[in-house]
Design a protein around this motif. Structure first.
Motif, short mmCIF file in Angstrom:
data_model
loop_
_atom_site.label_atom_id
_atom_site.label_comp_id
_atom_site.label_asym_id
_atom_site.label_seq_id
_atom_site.Cartn_x
_atom_site.Cartn_y
_atom_site.Cartn_z
N ALA A 288 -8.29 -56.70 -49.34
CA ALA A 288 -8.97 -56.00 -48.47
C ALA A 288 -10.18 -55.36 -49.02
N LEU A 289 -9.95 -54.85 -50.37
CA LEU A 289 -11.39 -54.22 -50.92
C LEU A 289 -12.33 -55.12 -50.94
N SER A 290 -12.20 -56.50 -51.47
CA SER A 290 -13.08 -57.39 -51.50
C SER A 290 -13.97 -57.76 -50.17
N PHE A 291 -12.97 -58.05 -49.39
CA PHE A 291 -13.33 -58.24 -48.04
C PHE A 291 -14.51 -57.05 -47.33
N LEU A 292 -13.80 -55.71 -47.57
CA LEU A 292 -14.69 -54.74 -47.14
C LEU A 292 -15.94 -54.45 -48.00
N GLY A 293 -15.73 -54.64 -49.22
CA GLY A 293 -17.17 -54.51 -50.04
C GLY A 293 -18.19 -55.67 -49.73
N ARG A 294 -17.60 -56.93 -49.25
CA ARG A 294 -18.52 -57.97 -48.89
C ARG A 294 -19.20 -57.77 -47.55
N CYS A 295 -18.73 -57.23 -46.81
CA CYS A 295 -19.23 -56.76 -45.36
C CYS A 295 -20.17 -55.93 -45.57
N VAL A 296 -19.92 -54.77 -46.49
CA VAL A 296 -21.03 -53.78 -46.79
C VAL A 296 -22.21 -54.30 -47.44
N PHE A 297 -21.81 -55.03 -48.35
CA PHE A 297 -22.95 -55.62 -49.54
C PHE A 297 -23.81 -56.51 -48.55
N GLU A 298 -23.20 -57.40 -47.72
CA GLU A 298 -23.96 -58.46 -46.91
C GLU A 298 -24.66 -57.92 -45.66
N GLY A 299 -24.00 -56.56 -45.32
CA GLY A 299 -24.55 -55.95 -44.00
C GLY A 299 -23.78 -56.83 -42.62
N VAL A 300 -22.51 -57.16 -42.88
CA VAL A 300 -21.88 -57.49 -41.75
C VAL A 300 -21.58 -56.47 -40.71
N GLY A 301 -22.04 -56.45 -39.59
CA GLY A 301 -22.07 -55.49 -38.65
C GLY A 301 -22.68 -54.16 -38.64
N ALA A 302 -23.73 -54.08 -39.91
CA ALA A 302 -24.41 -52.93 -40.23
C ALA A 302 -25.20 -53.39 -41.26
N GLU A 303 -26.26 -52.47 -41.38
CA GLU A 303 -27.30 -52.69 -42.44
C GLU A 303 -26.73 -52.84 -43.80
N PRO A 304 -27.19 -53.84 -44.71
CA PRO A 304 -26.65 -53.93 -46.05
C PRO A 304 -26.75 -52.65 -46.58
N ASP A 305 -25.87 -52.36 -47.63
CA ASP A 305 -25.79 -51.16 -48.43
C ASP A 305 -25.04 -51.55 -49.78
N PRO A 306 -25.68 -52.40 -50.66
CA PRO A 306 -24.92 -52.70 -52.05
C PRO A 306 -24.57 -51.62 -52.78
N GLU A 307 -25.28 -50.56 -52.83
CA GLU A 307 -24.66 -49.47 -53.77
C GLU A 307 -23.43 -48.82 -53.22
N LEU A 308 -23.24 -48.67 -52.03
CA LEU A 308 -22.01 -48.35 -51.18
C LEU A 308 -20.86 -49.45 -51.55
N ALA A 309 -21.17 -50.52 -51.26
CA ALA A 309 -20.36 -51.82 -51.44
C ALA A 309 -19.41 -51.74 -52.97
N LEU A 310 -20.50 -51.18 -53.80
CA LEU A 310 -19.81 -51.37 -55.23
C LEU A 310 -18.67 -50.59 -55.22
N ASN A 311 -18.46 -49.46 -54.35
CA ASN A 311 -16.95 -48.59 -54.35
C ASN A 311 -15.91 -49.44 -54.16
N TRP A 312 -16.00 -50.50 -53.38
CA TRP A 312 -15.01 -51.34 -53.31
C TRP A 312 -14.93 -52.68 -53.86
N LEU A 313 -16.13 -53.07 -54.35
CA LEU A 313 -16.07 -54.30 -55.31
C LEU A 313 -15.61 -54.09 -56.60
N ARG A 314 -16.17 -52.98 -57.17
CA ARG A 314 -15.34 -52.67 -58.78
C ARG A 314 -13.98 -52.77 -58.83
N PRO A 315 -13.36 -52.17 -57.91
CA PRO A 315 -11.77 -52.03 -58.14
C PRO A 315 -11.39 -53.34 -57.93
N ALA A 316 -11.68 -54.03 -56.88
CA ALA A 316 -11.16 -55.54 -56.54
C ALA A 316 -11.66 -56.37 -57.64
N ALA A 317 -12.63 -56.40 -58.17
CA ALA A 317 -13.15 -57.11 -59.52
C ALA A 317 -12.05 -57.01 -60.80
#
Length: 181
Positions: free
Chosen positions: A1-30
């Motif tokens: 779930a962390l990875s999926f949410l991070g990807r959505c935020v990173f790529e801007g699915v449903g909103a503007e992309p925000d790679p910096e915010l996405a890192l909050n979900w991607l780091r723990p998932a990685a």
């Protein structure tokens, strides 16, 4: 779930992309060995998306994702090596990574290999201990790559054909261009 949410935020699915915010979900998932998160983090570090560019960390993360058979990670890592490291050994390593992805049906990798062979960037030979015809290397055999000074149109044609047969339009165009010449 962390990875999926991070990807959505990173790529801007449903909103503007925000790679910096996405890192909050991607780091723990990685950190939990999620190859999708590792790939997105590698891209972030490779191109400075939401974080300072760090080629060494990018390569570490690409390697982790690729080691888990993440085919897209092989492609993205190869693309990074080509774009960022302009030397022969990086080009050869990129070709090997494209080859791994191409053997798994990755269309963009098949296209890029066709281009590399056509542009005389690389050539291939069959290892001495491999079975098969060493005079006719192709994408279905395990190859050893080397820097080249002349095009290998046979290999280029084979890789373009592999992707074109699967409906890849750009590869179909490249194939048509080769036949027209």
């Amino acid at each position: 779930a962390l990875s999926f949410l991070g990807r959505c935020v990173f790529e801007g699915v449903g909103a503007e992309p925000d790679p910096e915010l996405a890192l909050n979900w991607l780091r723990p998932a990685a950190a939990m060995d999620d190859p999708n998160a590792q790939l997105l983090l590698a891209i972030a570090y490779a191109y400075g998306k939401g974080v300072a560019s760090d080629p060494d960390e990018a390569q570490r993360l690409f390697r982790l994702a690729a080691s888990q058979d993440h085919i897209e990670a092989n492609y993205e890592w190869a693309k990074f090596l080509e774009q960022q490291l302009h030397n022969r050994s990086a080009r050869i390593r990129a070709t090997e990574l494209y080859d791994v992805a191409a053997r798994h049906g990755h269309l963009k990798s098949q296209l890029r290999l066709g281009q590399l062979f056509r542009e005389a960037e690389v050539d291939a030979r069959t290892p001495a201990d491999a079975s098969g015809d060493p005079e006719n290397p192709g994408p279905r055999k395990k190859l050893v790559y080397k820097h080249s000074h002349s095009p290998n149109l046979v290999c280029a044609l084979q890789y373009f054909s592999m992707a074109a047969e699967q409906g890849h339009v750009e590869s179909q165009f490249e194939l048509g261009q080769m036949y027209a010449q």
